[in-house]
Design an enzyme around this catalytic site. Structure first.
Site, mmCIF file in Angstrom:
data_model
loop_
_atom_site.group_PDB
_atom_site.id
_atom_site.type_symbol
_atom_site.label_atom_id
_atom_site.label_comp_id
_atom_site.label_asym_id
_atom_site.label_seq_id
_atom_site.Cartn_x
_atom_site.Cartn_y
_atom_site.Cartn_z
ATOM 1 N N HIS A 121 0.499 -1.186 0.221
ATOM 2 C CA HIS A 121 0.024 0.091 0.364
ATOM 3 C C HIS A 121 0.769 1.401 -0.464
ATOM 4 O O HIS A 121 1.726 1.642 0.924
ATOM 5 C CB HIS A 121 -1.317 -0.279 1.675
ATOM 6 C CG HIS A 121 -2.054 -0.822 1.993
ATOM 7 N ND1 HIS A 121 -1.335 -2.575 2.351
ATOM 8 C CD2 HIS A 121 -2.830 -1.407 1.127
ATOM 9 C CE1 HIS A 121 -2.251 -2.868 2.764
ATOM 10 N NE2 HIS A 121 -3.324 -2.507 2.460
ATOM 11 N N ASP A 138 2.338 2.024 3.069
ATOM 12 C CA ASP A 138 3.551 1.205 3.826
ATOM 13 C C ASP A 138 4.954 1.577 3.626
ATOM 14 O O ASP A 138 5.803 1.398 4.268
ATOM 15 C CB ASP A 138 3.298 -0.237 3.450
ATOM 16 C CG ASP A 138 2.330 -1.142 3.267
ATOM 17 O OD1 ASP A 138 0.961 0.109 4.367
ATOM 18 O OD2 ASP A 138 1.895 -1.486 2.341
HETATM 19 C C1 XUL Z 1 -7.139 -6.623 4.675
HETATM 20 C C2 XUL Z 1 -6.789 -6.922 2.585
HETATM 21 C C3 XUL Z 1 -5.999 -5.512 2.700
HETATM 22 C C4 XUL Z 1 -5.929 -6.155 1.260
HETATM 23 C C5 XUL Z 1 -5.049 -5.084 0.469
HETATM 24 O O1 XUL Z 1 -8.765 -7.792 5.176
HETATM 25 O O2 XUL Z 1 -6.578 -7.636 2.964
HETATM 26 O O3 XUL Z 1 -4.533 -6.238 3.466
HETATM 27 O O4 XUL Z 1 -5.027 -6.865 0.604
HETATM 28 O O5 XUL Z 1 -5.335 -3.716 0.901
#
Ligand code: XUL
Ligand code: CO
Length: 439
Positions: A100, A103
């Site tokens: 993300h 991150d």
């Molecule tokens: C949350 C989840 C996230 C997604 C990416 O449950 O799975 O980490 O994979 O936003």
């Protein structure tokens, strides 16, 4: 670049008899199964958020793990996370990672300053990707952690928040494109509701579709050729998440004319939270032509929340990889470990034990999927079960030749059809599964 995990050496395949905790027992990257190597078929990816950022916090306690990796200032900590990420990928021989926006660089006071932080980190990642030959499986934007997203992002009641979310996605798409990302994920962080008493569901869903359309169009405009994924999840953090499961997402995409723009990123623990098996979600994605990528983890069947555990259930992994083989394997997608070590497993060595467990489990899953396919008994049984649709009445039904009157005439003439039925064979097939797994 200082070594961050000096006590861990490169993890290599040593075979099932090895007792070395820092070796693969089943994942042999260059071994061919079918026409391709295990590395090519499994396309493992590190999840940046859990591995480099997750400190083991829960609602009852602070973090237990050190994820500063020796950094002092905020930006040095985030630079060290990059070095740690590449060292982990190199030592575990993992080719891909996912992240993300938040991150890789933390938020500053304004969006412009936050973007400057991203611009400071991205070139470091870009250089290390070239140097270490690592690839970005997918990028995404975190539209759920900051309090501004308390009512959702695209589905917020506040258009200023909608604009902010769009700005964040725009930047995340640009970074994903610059780093050669093969995909871009939308997980509906807080796109859902707590109560319908205060919710205009129609406007919220329309707005979700609007932001997805804008994002896809912008991505294509800047030349992004990767896949766009939706990652279904039924609940958590909100009581009801709009992207509930593969079936709900398909209905949503079709209602808004977005069905040709998205595939699914199926997560194991999200499937179980929706009351489905992981195999069910993968199968539904496959038969609808939207199988894309996988977030591999496992939940705890006694709990009703997303525990994001590293997968160790070989049976489930075998059924998952059977679906992947039936889908023709991954194309732009891969197998990301959206998983974290338990809170008490706070040592850096635990990161390596966790990935070894997940990778070996899926390596076993792939080996077993090939054995199931080669054995043929399960596929043959299922094919035979529907053999009636290959000729006579069945093929007339399938080709649309029959009318209601024809069907009634057939049934009337037969009087009853109960004598034509055969056993579903479930216990027989479960025995076959065990005999394949433990032969
Ligand atoms: C949350 C989840 C996230 C997604 C990416 O449950 O799975 O980490 O994979 O936003
Ligand atoms: Co996920």
């Amino acid at each position: 670049m200082k070594e961050i995990f000096p006590s861990i050496s490169a993890i290599r395949y040593e075979g099932p008899k090895s007792k070395n905790p820092f070796a693969f027992k089943y994942y042999n990257p260059e071994e061919k199964l079918g026409a391709k190597t295990m590395r090519e078929q499994l396309k493992f990816a590190v999840s940046y958020w859990h591995t480099l950022c997750g400190k083991g916090t829960d609602m009852f306690g602070d973090g237990t793990a050190d994820k500063d990796f020796g950094g002092g200032s905020v930006m040095q900590i985030y630079k060290n996370k990059v070095y740690a990420a590449f060292e982990i990928m190199e030592k575990l021989d993992i080719d891909y990672f996912c992240f993300h926006d938040r991150d890789i660089a933390p938020e500053a006071d304004t969006l412009a300053k936050t973007n400057e932080r991203l611009d400071e980190i991205v070139p470091i990642i870009e250089d290390l990707m070239k140097e270490k030959n690592k690839k970005l499986l997918w990028g995404t934007a975190n539209l759920f952690s900051n309090p501004r997203y308390m009512h959702g992002a695209a589905t917020s009641c506040n258009p200023e928040v909608f604009a902010f979310a769009a700005a964040q996605i725009k930047k995340a798409l640009e970074i994903t494109q610059r780093l050669g990302g093969q995909g871009y994920v939308f997980w509906g962080g807080r796109e859902g509701y707590e109560t319908l008493l205060n919710t205009d569901m129609k406007l919220e869903l329309d707005n979700l579709a609007r932001l997805l359309r804008l994002s896809v169009d912008y991505g294509r405009q800047i030349g992004f050729e990767g896949d766009f994924y939706i990652e279904p999840k039924p609940k958590e953090p909100t009581k009801h998440q709009y992207d509930f499961d593969v079936a709900s997402v398909l209905a949503f995409l079709r209602a808004y004319g977005l069905e040709n723009d998205f595939k699914m990123n199926v997560e194991a623990n999200h499937a179980t939270l929706a009351g489905h098996t992981f195999q069910h979600e993968l199968c539904l994605a496959r038969i609808n032509g939207v199988f894309g990528s996988i977030d591999a983890n496992q939940g705890d069947m006694l709990l009703g929340w997303d525990t994001d555990q590293f997968p160790t259930n070989v049976y489930e992994a075998a059924l998952c990889m059977t679906e992947v083989l039936k889908a023709g394997g991954f194309t732009k997608g891969g197998l990301n470990f959206d998983a974290k070590a338990r809170r008490g497993s706070f040592e850096h060595a635990d990161i390596f034990h966790s990935y070894i467990a997940g990778m070996d489990t899926f390596a076993l899953g792939l080996r077993l999927a090939y054995k199931i396919k080669e054995d043929g008994r399960i596929d043959d049984f299922t094919a035979n079960r529907y053999a009636g649709y290959k000729s006579g009445l069945g093929s007339d039904i399938v080709s649309g030749k029959v009318t209601m009157e024809d069907l009634e005439a057939y049934a009337l003439e037969k009087g009853d059809v109960i004598s034509t039925l055969k056993s579903s064979g479930q216990e027989y097939l479960e025995n076959v599964m065990n005999s394949i797994m433990f032969s």
